[in-house]
Structures are given as structure tokens and as C-alpha cells.
Design an enzyme around this catalytic site. Structure first.
Site, short mmCIF file in Angstrom:
data_model
loop_
_atom_site.label_atom_id
_atom_site.label_comp_id
_atom_site.label_asym_id
_atom_site.label_seq_id
_atom_site.Cartn_x
_atom_site.Cartn_y
_atom_site.Cartn_z
N GLU A 90 0.83 -1.21 0.00
CA GLU A 90 0.00 0.00 0.00
C GLU A 90 0.86 1.25 0.00
O GLU A 90 0.57 2.22 -0.70
CB GLU A 90 -0.94 0.02 1.23
CG GLU A 90 -2.04 -1.01 1.18
CD GLU A 90 -3.03 -0.80 0.04
OE1 GLU A 90 -3.08 0.30 -0.51
OE2 GLU A 90 -3.73 -1.76 -0.32
N TYR A 123 -7.25 5.70 4.36
CA TYR A 123 -7.32 4.70 3.30
C TYR A 123 -6.44 3.48 3.65
O TYR A 123 -6.91 2.33 3.62
CB TYR A 123 -6.88 5.32 1.96
CG TYR A 123 -6.55 4.29 0.94
CD1 TYR A 123 -7.55 3.66 0.21
CD2 TYR A 123 -5.22 3.88 0.73
CE1 TYR A 123 -7.26 2.67 -0.70
CE2 TYR A 123 -4.92 2.88 -0.17
CZ TYR A 123 -5.94 2.29 -0.89
OH TYR A 123 -5.65 1.30 -1.77
N ASP A 154 -11.07 4.49 -2.37
CA ASP A 154 -10.02 5.19 -3.11
C ASP A 154 -10.61 5.73 -4.42
O ASP A 154 -11.83 5.65 -4.63
CB ASP A 154 -8.81 4.27 -3.37
CG ASP A 154 -9.10 3.21 -4.42
OD1 ASP A 154 -10.28 3.03 -4.78
OD2 ASP A 154 -8.15 2.59 -4.92
#
Ligand code: SF4
Length: 358
Positions: A34, A117, A135
Site C-alpha cells: 500500500e 485509506y 479510493d
């Protein structure tokens, strides 16, 4: 829409890209992927991810690394603060959490470089916490299918999309659901040229049915702020036996219509006050009367909704009555009467701060 989750998970199972961090539920690998994939395409980030897990197979080895080594491996990815934050986060997880990633998104978000997120992604993908990840892909897919027109770059929009995704995720494995929606947005419901003709949602998709795919997601236009540089001239004249000053009523259609101000030179960029004086002298034929400069103020900044004003007030003394400008709109009034004329907040501020009306 009925069974949105079922359909998108079924699509995902058949069409997903095989990516190394998807093979298990290791929070370290998910976190690493990520962080690397923020602002980076998957095809570019993949090689970096593989190099990082090869060199640092777990959080302990990364926490032990030197900054130089991490930056060297990161070289070429850009946004180097991500690498710096990643190292700080690794040390925090080892020192404060004994090397074990917390499962609660509220705890995860306290760690450097992990925002809402990323915390939702780690919690749902690694620990199965039922929290939606929202997202850019998710905004696009949900806005198009469900016809959500609330701008995504507003707090109301963010809330609405989060609520919608939270409602849709219920009853499905959270990690798979989140990855399915993101993957569908990345591969199918793309920003440009989405594959609508063969899409599994086309019979139900609001944007497709209404031929408005390119209008989604809706974004609120950022206000363009223009800068205006204003040079106000307080021209004083004592020829008639009283301290007089020239003012002018604004008649043009703008925010100051019907207010009074001083003769003005306006520019789109900042200019030297002496150049403003030269312009003023020529525009108002001051050479015929003779003048001297009494003072030049500091710059007054004033913020309006779409404009930023930068104003300077220049005081001139003229020997003789000033010649009228072409539209004859100047008024010569006693300085003490200035108080009776409506003026803008900016001018009012200057008058008060400089004690113009004694
Ligand atoms: S029909 Fe087109 S716009 Fe609608 S979900 Fe499918 S790909 Fe996206």
C-alpha cells in the site's frame, strides 16, 4: 442494486491480477504494498515491492535498516517522504507494538504514514475487519453505477461514499470485497474508455443508461483566486482653504458598485509604487498642477471569495485643483466629510488604521 457484492466478487475471482501481496493475509506485506503503490502504478511498483520483501522479509529487518539503504532501494519511486515515514512506522511497530500490527483501524491510523485509506486496507485485507476502503477507483465505480452526484472532493461526498460502501460490504468478506471494487475500477470501469459494452453492470449502471459515464465521478471545481494589485491615491488639496480630498463613486458592475473610493490605478501584477504614481500622474494630468508625495502605505492584503487584493495607499499633495479625469467623476470633498461616504472594508480599514479623518 441487489447482489452488487456477489457480482463484483465473482468478477474479481475470475479476472483479478495475480499480485504477490494478494497471496496471503500478511499485514506487513499488505502495508508495504500500500505504501509503495500510493501515487505509483502497479506495474512500476511491483519491482520495488519485490526488492523490498527480498531484502527486508519482515517488519523487524526493515526496522533495523539504515535510512541510506531504504532510500537507495526506494530510488526512482519519488515522493521520498513515503520512504522516510515507512522507516519510522517500522520502528514504531517494533518498539511500541512488539512487531505486531494492530488490527483496529483507529490504532493503525496513529502510525506514521498510515492514513484512513491505508488503515482500512490493512484492517480489512489482513484482519477481515468489515470496513470499506474508498479510493479513486471506488469513487468512480460507485458514482457511475449508483448515479451519486455529490462531489467526491467535499466532506459530504466523502461521507456519502463511505456510507454507501459500508452498506454494500455487509455480509461479504471485507478484504475480497474491497479488492474487488478497486480492481474493477482499475481494470474495467476505467477513468477513460471504460469497457461498458461488455460490463456485468451495464443493465443497471446509472451512468451507462443515462449516457453520462464521462460525467462521473463529480468533482467540485476549485475556485480560481485572482490577484488584484490596487494603488489608491489620496490626493489632498488645500487650495480652497480647506483640506480637501478627491473621491469617486464606483458605477461599474462589481462587488463595490455604488461605494466610493479614491482615484485608482489597478494592475494584474505587483508594480513599484513609483511606477503607479507615474501612471497616475499621466492619467490625471497632474503635471499641470504640480504635486508632492506625502506617504506611501505598507501593502494591505484583503481576501475575498474569488480575489486576493493587495492594496497600497499613496498620499499626494497637489498645489492647484486637480484637473478632472475624462469622465468627470471626481468629487472634491472635505477630509472630515469622508466619514459620510460608504466605502469598502479595505478602504475603511486603511482610513481607521491611519487616522485619516482626524
Ligand atoms: S457500464 Fe461502464 S460505467 Fe457502468 S460500471 Fe460498467 S464500465 Fe463502469
Amino acid at each position: 442494486m441487489d447482489k452488487f457484492g456477489e457480482r463484483i466478487i465473482s468478477w474479481y475471482t475470475k479476472n483479478k491480477r495475480e499480485l504477490p501481496w494478494r497471496s496471503g493475509c500478511d499485514p506487513y506485506e499488505i502495508w508495504l504494498s500500500e505504501i509503495i503503490l500510493q501515487q505509483t502504478r502497479v506495474d512500476q511498483g511491483l519491482a520495488y515491492y519485490l526488492r523490498f520483501v527480498d531484502r527486508f522479509p519482515d517488519i523487524f529487518s526493515l526496522a533495523d535498516a539504515s535510512g541510506d539503504e531504504v532510500f537507495k532501494l526506494w530510488q526512482g519511486l519519488g515522493y521520498y517522504n513515503r520512504a522516510a515515514n515507512m522507516l519510522i512506522a517500522a520502528k514504531t511497530i517494533v518498539e511500541e507494538y512488539s512487531g505486531v500490527f494492530p488490527q483496529d483501524p483507529k490504532e493503525l491510523i496513529k502510525i506514521k504514514g498510515i492514513g484512513s485509506y491505508t488503515s482500512a486496507a490493512i484492517a480489512s485485507l489482513a484482519f477481515g475487519v468489515s470496513i470499506p476502503v474508498v479510493d479513486g477507483n471506488v469513487y468512480r465505480v460507485l458514482s457511475r453505477i449508483f448515479g451519486i452526484k455529490t462531489p467526491i472532493n467535499t466532506s459530504n461526498g466523502k461521507k456519502e461514499f463511505e456510507n454507501k460502501a459500508a452498506e454494500l460490504i455487509k455480509g461479504y468478506p471485507p478484504g475480497t470485497f474491497n479488492q474487488a471494487v478497486m480492481e474493477f475500477g482499475a481494470l474495467y470501469c476505467k477513468p477513460k474508455n471504460p469497457n461498458c459494452e461488455t460490463c456485468i453492470f451495464k443493465m443497471k449502471c446509472y451512468a451507462y443508461i443515462n449516457k453520462s459515464v464521462s460525467e462521473f465521478p463529480v468533482k467540485k471545481k476549485k475556485t480560481v483566486v485572482t490577484n488584484r494589485y490596487l494603488y489608491y491615491f489620496l490626493v489632498e488639496n488645500a487650495e480652497n482653504g480647506f483640506p480637501g480630498i478627491y473621491i469617486k463613486k464606483r458605477t461599474a458592475k462589481d462587488i463595490w458598485k455604488n461605494l466610493y473610493d479614491f482615484p485608482l490605478i489597478e494592475s494584474k501584477k505587483s508594480i513599484d509604487p513609483l511606477d503607479a504614481i507615474a501612471k497616475f500622474v499621466s492619467e490625471y494630468h497632474l503635471l499641470h498642477s504640480g504635486f508632492s508625495i506625502r506617504s506611501i502605505s505598507e501593502i494591505f492584503h484583503h481576501q475575498l471569495t474569488h480575489q486576493k487584493l493587495h492594496a497600497q495607499f499613496i498620499r499626494l499633495i497637489v498645489d492647484k485643483k486637480m484637473m478632472m479625469n475624462s469622465d468627470n467623476s471626481l468629487l472634491l470633498i472635505k477630509v472630515k466629510d469622508l466619514i459620510n461616504y460608504p466605502v469598502s472594508r479595505l478602504i475603511d480599514r486603511y482610513i481607521k488604521e491611519n487616522n485619516i479623518i482626524k
